[in-house]
Enzyme design. Structure first.
Site, PDB file in Angstrom:
ATOM      1  N   THR A  36       0.841  -1.194   0.000  1.00  0.00           N
ATOM      2  CA  THR A  36       0.000   0.000   0.000  1.00  0.00           C
ATOM      3  C   THR A  36       0.879   1.248   0.000  1.00  0.00           C
ATOM      4  O   THR A  36       1.989   1.251   0.525  1.00  0.00           O
ATOM      5  CB  THR A  36      -0.941   0.024   1.216  1.00  0.00           C
ATOM      6  OG1 THR A  36      -0.180   0.069   2.432  1.00  0.00           O
ATOM      7  CG2 THR A  36      -1.841  -1.201   1.226  1.00  0.00           C
ATOM      8  N   SER A  66       2.477   2.724  -2.508  1.00  0.00           N
ATOM      9  CA  SER A  66       3.751   2.334  -3.123  1.00  0.00           C
ATOM     10  C   SER A  66       4.084   3.089  -4.406  1.00  0.00           C
ATOM     11  O   SER A  66       4.861   2.622  -5.227  1.00  0.00           O
ATOM     12  CB  SER A  66       3.756   0.831  -3.398  1.00  0.00           C
ATOM     13  OG  SER A  66       2.581   0.396  -4.048  1.00  0.00           O
ATOM     14  N   THR A  67       3.521   4.275  -4.578  1.00  0.00           N
ATOM     15  CA  THR A  67       3.848   5.059  -5.766  1.00  0.00           C
ATOM     16  C   THR A  67       5.146   5.831  -5.610  1.00  0.00           C
ATOM     17  O   THR A  67       5.699   6.342  -6.598  1.00  0.00           O
ATOM     18  CB  THR A  67       2.725   6.052  -6.109  1.00  0.00           C
ATOM     19  OG1 THR A  67       2.520   6.932  -4.992  1.00  0.00           O
ATOM     20  CG2 THR A  67       1.424   5.317  -6.424  1.00  0.00           C
ATOM     21  N   GLY A 126       8.677   6.756  -2.491  1.00  0.00           N
ATOM     22  CA  GLY A 126       9.282   6.552  -1.185  1.00  0.00           C
ATOM     23  C   GLY A 126       9.608   5.119  -0.847  1.00  0.00           C
ATOM     24  O   GLY A 126       9.962   4.308  -1.712  1.00  0.00           O
ATOM     25  N   ILE A 127       9.469   4.783   0.427  1.00  0.00           N
ATOM     26  CA  ILE A 127       9.783   3.436   0.912  1.00  0.00           C
ATOM     27  C   ILE A 127       8.894   2.406   0.225  1.00  0.00           C
ATOM     28  O   ILE A 127       9.358   1.328  -0.152  1.00  0.00           O
ATOM     29  CB  ILE A 127       9.625   3.363   2.442  1.00  0.00           C
ATOM     30  CG1 ILE A 127      10.717   4.195   3.132  1.00  0.00           C
ATOM     31  CG2 ILE A 127       9.684   1.906   2.929  1.00  0.00           C
ATOM     32  CD1 ILE A 127      10.549   4.321   4.637  1.00  0.00           C
ATOM     33  N   GLY A 128       7.624   2.726   0.036  1.00  0.00           N
ATOM     34  CA  GLY A 128       6.708   1.780  -0.600  1.00  0.00           C
ATOM     35  C   GLY A 128       7.141   1.401  -2.000  1.00  0.00           C
ATOM     36  O   GLY A 128       7.113   0.217  -2.373  1.00  0.00           O
ATOM     37  N   SER A 143       7.854   2.888  12.616  1.00  0.00           N
ATOM     38  CA  SER A 143       8.864   3.949  12.666  1.00  0.00           C
ATOM     39  C   SER A 143       9.527   3.945  14.027  1.00  0.00           C
ATOM     40  O   SER A 143       8.921   3.511  15.019  1.00  0.00           O
ATOM     41  CB  SER A 143       8.204   5.309  12.430  1.00  0.00           C
ATOM     42  OG  SER A 143       9.085   6.368  12.740  1.00  0.00           O
ATOM     43  N   TYR A 186       1.280  11.282  15.265  1.00  0.00           N
ATOM     44  CA  TYR A 186       1.971  10.356  14.357  1.00  0.00           C
ATOM     45  C   TYR A 186       2.664   9.247  15.145  1.00  0.00           C
ATOM     46  O   TYR A 186       2.505   8.063  14.832  1.00  0.00           O
ATOM     47  CB  TYR A 186       2.995  11.131  13.522  1.00  0.00           C
ATOM     48  CG  TYR A 186       3.930  10.246  12.721  1.00  0.00           C
ATOM     49  CD1 TYR A 186       3.500   9.634  11.553  1.00  0.00           C
ATOM     50  CD2 TYR A 186       5.251  10.037  13.135  1.00  0.00           C
ATOM     51  CE1 TYR A 186       4.360   8.823  10.810  1.00  0.00           C
ATOM     52  CE2 TYR A 186       6.111   9.235  12.399  1.00  0.00           C
ATOM     53  CZ  TYR A 186       5.665   8.627  11.242  1.00  0.00           C
ATOM     54  OH  TYR A 186       6.516   7.826  10.519  1.00  0.00           O
TER      55      TYR A 186
END
Length: 264
Positions: free
Chosen positions: A13, A15-16, A18-20, A141, A154
């Site tokens: 999820t 995932s467009t 960054g980390i994803g 995180s 957060y």
């Protein structure tokens, strides 16, 4: 060690970018059939095209759905009834003074960061248990352990992910399914790159100097003393999702550069 995830379907999820995106790339390179997810069809299509070039021959498909809502999760599950690997990566963050965080923000952060993973895990875990193989990974995180005073909401959601991950892992007892969480620290994602560039301009520094100074000032306990790359975080996630990680279950795996000052 050669990680081979041929024949496995992986949903990541958010995932467009960054980390994803880095995790999607790593899983595709390991042979998994990867499903890229994001809210915008245009962004998802763009990520799939980029991923196809980065991993020639990789199996990649797209599903645009907003997992921050129950309706969006339902839409995604209808389009993809079963997965072998679920990476709960979708998340948001925003520095904000505690006294200025309204109820609406608390609810929004829980919907995106916590409930998306709850809903999708509820949908996919039973199938994994029936097949006696599966991997669920929550991207938490180090803020889940070191609650940042500038974004308590957060940090709280990231702590909640650790609790959910551990609880779900207990449901897999004696099976070939595992549930774990990965805890990144400061990571040079696209958004952070923009932030560092702006910081460098403001202070008359190079981007490397600005990044190094930021970590030293705001994460002084870091042993890495720099931002991690998205690929470095993805390497940990890909391993946890692999067949080789069969004895790792119910764990909170730290990839935060030694910021958390503990031996356990």
């Amino acid at each position: 060690m050669k990680i081979d995830l041929s024949g496995k379907t992986a949903l990541i999820t958010g995932s467009t970018a960054g980390i994803g995106y880095a995790v999607a790339k790593g899983l595709a390179a390991s042979g998994a059939s990867v499903v890229v997810n994001g809210r915008s069809k245009a962004r998802v299509d763009e990520a799939v095209a980029k991923l196809t070039k980065a991993v020639p021959g990789g199996k990649v498909r797209d599903i645009a759905a907003d997992v921050s809502s129950a309706a969006g999760c339902k839409e995604l599950i209808a389009a993809l009834p079963d997965v072998d690997i679920l990476i709960n990566n979708a998340g948001i963050f925003e520095p904000k003074d505690f006294f200025e965080i309204p109820d609406e923000d608390w609810s929004r952060f829980f919907e995106v960061n916590v409930m998306s993973g709850v809903r999708l895990s509820r949908a996919y875990l039973q199938g994994m248990l029936k097949r006696n193989w599966g991997r669920i990974v929550f991207i938490s995180s180090e803020s889940g352990l070191n609650i940042p005073t500038e974004m308590i909401h957060y940090g709280t959601t990231k702590t909640a992910q650790l609790a959910i991950s551990r609880g779900l892992a207990k449901l897999t007892r004696g099976t070939g399914v595992t549930v774990n969480s990965v805890l990144p620290g400061p990571t040079m994602s696209e958004g952070v790159e923009t932030f560092v560039k702006d910081l460098a301009k403001q202070n008359g520094q190079s981007e490397a100097e600005a990044a190094s100074q930021f970590v030293k000032q705001h994460r002084p306990a870091s042993l890495l003393q720099r931002f991690a790359s998205t690929d470095e975080i993805a390497n940990m996630v890909v391993y946890v999702a692999s067949k080789e990680a069969s004895a790792t279950n119910g764990a909170a795996l730290r990839a935060e550069g030694g910021i958390v000052d503990t031996i356990a």
